[in-house]
Design an enzyme around this catalytic site. Sequence first.
Site, PDB file in Angstrom:
ATOM      1  CB  CYS A  14      -1.069  -0.040   1.106  1.00  0.00           C
ATOM      2  SG  CYS A  14      -2.377   0.869   0.788  1.00  0.00           S
ATOM      3  CG  HIS A  20      -3.142  -3.374   4.628  1.00  0.00           C
ATOM      4  ND1 HIS A  20      -2.006  -2.900   4.691  1.00  0.00           N
ATOM      5  CD2 HIS A  20      -3.737  -2.419   4.188  1.00  0.00           C
ATOM      6  CE1 HIS A  20      -1.917  -1.634   4.095  1.00  0.00           C
ATOM      7  NE2 HIS A  20      -3.167  -1.257   3.692  1.00  0.00           N
TER       8      HIS A  20
END
Length: 240
Positions: free
Chosen positions: A91, A189
């Site tokens: 990310c 994640h």
Amino acid sequence: MTLKIVSLFPDVLGTYGDHGNARILAHLLHLAGRSYELIAVGINDPVPADGDLYLLGGGEDGPQALAARRLAEGSPLHRVVERDRPILAICAGYQLLGRSFVAEGTTLPGLGLLPVESVRGSARMVGEVLLTPFVPIGQSLMTGFENHGGQTILDSDAQPLGRVYRGVGNGGDGYDGIVHGSIIGSYLHGPILARNPGLAQWLLARIGVEAHELSHHHWALHEERVHASEGALWSRQHGA
Ligand code: GLN
């Protein structure tokens, strides 16, 4: 030989628990009977360039900009890439390895290690993600969760990590992440290596570690999250 696993800036890029990736690798190295050192590098610490495997996690815009500035000093990750050592970047970490990204409304230079640019999406992308990976990691699906405002545009000849089957990923192109030389970038994640132990084994194989065979305990989270995602997808499609 002691293998050095370097977790970069878990103090500021730890918002989504991505430091757990380092813990998974440490666990698998322990099972494989290998000697290793897990180095958690704080935002004010010097960044070693002689590690064997690097991890970068996700975070808010401010810490992301700070991390990009720190990594531009002396370009340690450029030397890591020259040595063909793997970097797993999630990310914010993924975005800052590209040519540019947006933080708090400003377009900032990235490290230029990935052929991508990140821009602001129209709405924040939050939720479960399922992918079919393009890398041979011994899994037909990858699972994770995403929470990002930026979207990432790959150059047309770049190789995404996987096709999105649920969720958004890069945003707009139907794919998530990138596989570029020794770098894996992804929006997932989870932490990604806890939810996808095949990817952890694949990364370790790249540094010469044949990971110990995984037990059903290692796959339990993966299976639980895939079933939860597929169940939700099924309910949505069938109006349940
Ligand atoms: N700050 C970045 C964004 O919102 C990255 C977020 C994250 O790492 N989850 O796009």
